[in-house]
Motif scaffolding. Structure first.
Motif, mmCIF file in Angstrom:
data_model
loop_
_atom_site.group_PDB
_atom_site.id
_atom_site.type_symbol
_atom_site.label_atom_id
_atom_site.label_comp_id
_atom_site.label_asym_id
_atom_site.label_seq_id
_atom_site.Cartn_x
_atom_site.Cartn_y
_atom_site.Cartn_z
ATOM 1 N N LEU A 54 0.839 -1.192 0.000
ATOM 2 C CA LEU A 54 0.000 0.000 0.000
ATOM 3 C C LEU A 54 0.873 1.240 0.000
ATOM 4 C CD1 LEU A 54 -2.525 -1.077 2.793
ATOM 5 C CD2 LEU A 54 -2.788 -1.352 0.324
ATOM 6 N N GLU A 55 0.365 2.323 -0.573
ATOM 7 C CA GLU A 55 1.064 3.608 -0.539
ATOM 8 C C GLU A 55 0.271 4.608 0.289
ATOM 9 O OE1 GLU A 55 3.540 3.710 -4.754
ATOM 10 O OE2 GLU A 55 1.638 4.800 -4.607
ATOM 11 N N LEU A 56 0.936 5.240 1.245
ATOM 12 C CA LEU A 56 0.339 6.332 2.001
ATOM 13 C C LEU A 56 0.708 7.638 1.307
ATOM 14 C CD1 LEU A 56 1.179 5.241 5.670
ATOM 15 C CD2 LEU A 56 -0.552 4.350 4.092
ATOM 16 N N THR A 57 -0.254 8.519 1.114
ATOM 17 C CA THR A 57 -0.009 9.735 0.350
ATOM 18 C C THR A 57 0.220 10.943 1.254
ATOM 19 O OG1 THR A 57 -2.258 10.636 0.180
ATOM 20 C CG2 THR A 57 -1.700 8.785 -1.283
ATOM 21 N N SER A 58 0.646 12.036 0.640
ATOM 22 C CA SER A 58 0.924 13.263 1.382
ATOM 23 C C SER A 58 -0.345 13.999 1.793
ATOM 24 C CB SER A 58 1.811 14.197 0.541
ATOM 25 O OG SER A 58 1.175 14.516 -0.678
ATOM 26 N N ALA A 258 -5.298 -5.593 13.323
ATOM 27 C CA ALA A 258 -5.564 -6.614 14.339
ATOM 28 C C ALA A 258 -5.548 -6.051 15.758
ATOM 29 C CB ALA A 258 -4.548 -7.746 14.213
ATOM 30 N N VAL A 259 -4.953 -4.879 15.945
ATOM 31 C CA VAL A 259 -4.967 -4.245 17.265
ATOM 32 C C VAL A 259 -6.391 -3.828 17.638
ATOM 33 C CG1 VAL A 259 -4.004 -2.370 18.668
ATOM 34 C CG2 VAL A 259 -2.598 -3.469 16.918
ATOM 35 N N GLU A 260 -7.236 -3.675 16.618
ATOM 36 C CA GLU A 260 -8.653 -3.328 16.799
ATOM 37 C C GLU A 260 -8.815 -2.008 17.554
ATOM 38 O OE1 GLU A 260 -10.601 -6.700 18.523
ATOM 39 O OE2 GLU A 260 -10.686 -7.755 16.604
ATOM 40 N N ALA A 261 -8.105 -1.005 17.064
ATOM 41 C CA ALA A 261 -8.182 0.340 17.635
ATOM 42 C C ALA A 261 -8.463 1.332 16.517
ATOM 43 C CB ALA A 261 -6.868 0.682 18.337
ATOM 44 N N PRO A 262 -9.022 2.505 16.838
ATOM 45 C CA PRO A 262 -9.180 3.546 15.819
ATOM 46 C C PRO A 262 -7.805 3.958 15.288
ATOM 47 C CG PRO A 262 -10.388 4.088 17.824
ATOM 48 C CD PRO A 262 -9.513 2.943 18.155
ATOM 49 N N LEU A 263 -7.746 4.341 14.003
ATOM 50 C CA LEU A 263 -6.481 4.727 13.385
ATOM 51 C C LEU A 263 -6.637 6.026 12.612
ATOM 52 C CD1 LEU A 263 -6.891 1.333 12.469
ATOM 53 C CD2 LEU A 263 -4.432 1.680 12.399
ATOM 54 N N ALA A 264 -5.497 6.622 12.285
ATOM 55 C CA ALA A 264 -5.454 7.745 11.352
ATOM 56 C C ALA A 264 -4.205 7.612 10.501
ATOM 57 C CB ALA A 264 -5.447 9.082 12.088
ATOM 58 N N VAL A 265 -4.355 7.897 9.224
ATOM 59 C CA VAL A 265 -3.218 8.012 8.316
ATOM 60 C C VAL A 265 -2.894 9.495 8.217
ATOM 61 C CG1 VAL A 265 -2.402 7.640 5.954
ATOM 62 C CG2 VAL A 265 -3.908 5.951 7.040
ATOM 63 N N THR A 266 -1.652 9.868 8.434
ATOM 64 C CA THR A 266 -1.300 11.289 8.475
ATOM 65 C C THR A 266 -0.749 11.763 7.133
ATOM 66 O OG1 THR A 266 1.062 11.224 9.052
ATOM 67 C CG2 THR A 266 -0.524 10.802 10.839
ATOM 68 N N PRO A 267 -0.731 13.079 6.899
ATOM 69 C CA PRO A 267 -0.136 13.611 5.665
ATOM 70 C C PRO A 267 1.385 13.449 5.608
ATOM 71 C CG PRO A 267 -1.661 15.189 6.662
ATOM 72 C CD PRO A 267 -1.395 14.136 7.674
ATOM 73 N N TRP A 268 1.982 12.920 6.677
ATOM 74 C CA TRP A 268 3.429 12.715 6.693
ATOM 75 C C TRP A 268 3.765 11.238 6.539
ATOM 76 C CZ3 TRP A 268 0.662 15.359 10.499
ATOM 77 C CH2 TRP A 268 0.604 16.740 10.289
ATOM 78 N N ARG A 269 2.829 10.517 5.931
ATOM 79 C CA ARG A 269 3.018 9.100 5.596
ATOM 80 C C ARG A 269 3.322 8.261 6.841
ATOM 81 N NH1 ARG A 269 5.280 12.031 1.257
ATOM 82 N NH2 ARG A 269 4.327 11.543 -0.757
ATOM 83 N N SER A 270 2.493 8.427 7.824
ATOM 84 C CA SER A 270 2.600 7.643 9.050
ATOM 85 C C SER A 270 1.212 7.190 9.462
ATOM 86 C CB SER A 270 3.257 8.461 10.163
ATOM 87 O OG SER A 270 2.394 9.489 10.624
ATOM 88 N N VAL A 271 1.178 6.329 10.458
ATOM 89 C CA VAL A 271 -0.082 5.798 10.974
ATOM 90 C C VAL A 271 -0.124 6.010 12.482
ATOM 91 C CG1 VAL A 271 -1.516 3.733 11.246
ATOM 92 C CG2 VAL A 271 -0.176 4.043 9.158
#
Length: 368
Positions: A54-58, A258-271
């Motif tokens: 997968l690619e995370l974008t800016s 699998a951690v089953e927690a809320p997530l966010a993908v950031t504009p700095w290509r992180s999670v």
């Protein structure tokens, strides 16, 4: 800037882009917000029907490359609730402070993001916005206002927002509840007058979009994501994981889900993984750290990024990611973004852009 065409070719999950390695599907995540189930669905779709990377974008979105069955991918995404509007899916471009409501900031802006997304989808005329038009919602910490969103709000206190155009303070202040209608009104005016412009910065005078607006100062661009162990305001833990060059193995994405927690993908290509108790956070860190995710805020990986480059992109013959990887072992001050051509895809708002020349790279400077 004078464009040759009014529309742009930004891909979506339904209107995919034909790249050198096959069809590319881009999944919009307003505010970067995504559930564990949705991330798992994207990972499974990539493994079954496309590239397993997968690619995370800016802009805090996710891309699946080399898609072999676009209908199957779209169906999988729709079933996960990731395609709430077929007509508006390419214009749901909203960046927001990813830690808002959990750690710091003037006030939680997550409800503003969801209200803006829902209202945007109810405006038929805004389905024709360029796919590059970007909304920004900053909770006052200044992390996303520096990204230069076309139309944005920046919390100045718990009751008011500053309105921004192209990341610059217009001097206009509005009540919190007026944020969504104001942003939509700006977008609507832009759609009417834009001609062949795709971004507000391409207008001769962006201030015409807002009564009483002035061209004020902007905010510094941030290039580094929040990483590591982050104590939330409620005492729980968020884990910030940088993804080197934004390339997230789909199996690792499954582990995150699998951690089953809320997530966010950031504009700095992180999670970001949210709302963890300390025991779960510690266990997740032990599992995920050996998987190539970066939890160290001093890691040199946080200072480099890259476009796709060859062989995925037909616009260059340079393996851009290999060059960026090599640069990790030769750290310098500031952020460096390696690109294969003048299009400079994915360039951050700050730092140096290094363009492939066929005989190395030349520094172009900060991306405009």
């Amino acid at each position: 800037m004078v464009r040759a065409r009014e529309d742009d070719a930004c891909p979506g999950a339904l209107q995919t882009h034909r790249a050198a390695d096959g069809e590319l599907a881009r999944i919009r995540l307003p505010g970067g917000m995504i559930t564990a189930g949705q991330l798992g669905a994207i990972a499974s779709a990539a493994i079954e029907f496309g590239s397993p990377e997968l690619e995370l974008t800016s802009r805090g979105n996710i891309q699946i490359r080399a898609v072999r069955d676009t209908v199957a991918v779209a169906d999988r995404l729709a079933a996960a609730g990731l395609l709430p509007s077929a007509s508006h899916e390419r214009v749901r471009n909203i960046v927001a402070s990813p830690l808002s409501g959990r750690s710091g900031g003037q006030r939680d802006v997550r409800a503003v993001v969801t209200a803006l997304d829902a209202a945007l989808q109810r405006e038929p005329a805004l389905a024709a916005l360029p796919g590059r038009f970007l909304f920004g919602v900053d909770d006052g910490r200044g992390d996303v206002s520096g990204l230069g969103a076309d139309a944005g709000v920046h919390a100045v206190d718990e009751t008011r927002f500053a309105i921004t155009l192209s990341g610059r303070d217009t001097g206009v202040r509005i009540a919190w509840d007026d944020a969504v209608p104001t942003l939509l009104a700006i977008a609507g005016r832009f759609q009417v007058i834009r001609g062949k412009a795709w971004r507000v910065s391409e207008l001769d005078d962006p201030t015409v979009l807002l009564d009483n607006a002035a061209a004020g100062p902007g905010w510094p661009a941030r290039t580094r994501p929040p990483v590591g162990w982050i104590t939330q305001d409620d005492g729980r833990v968020a884990l910030g994981a940088a993804v080197p060059l934004g390339v997230l193995d789909a199996e690792v994405a499954r582990l995150l889900a699998a951690v089953e927690a809320p997530l966010a993908v950031t504009p700095w290509r992180s999670v970001l993984l949210f709302d963890l108790d300390e025991g779960v956070a510690d266990a997740a860190l032990r599992v995920l750290a050996p998987m190539g995710l970066v939890f160290d805020e001093k890691s040199p990986w946080l200072s480099v990024s890259a476009c796709t480059g060859s062989p995925g992109c037909a616009h260059t013959g340079t393996d851009v990611r290999a060059a960026a990887t090599a640069a990790v072992h030769d750290p310098t001050d500031g952020h460096r973004h390696f690109v294969g051509c003048e299009r400079a895809c994915g360039s951050p708002a700050g730092g140096a852009v290094l363009v492939a020349t066929g005989d190395g790279f030349r520094v172009r400077g900060a991306h405009p």
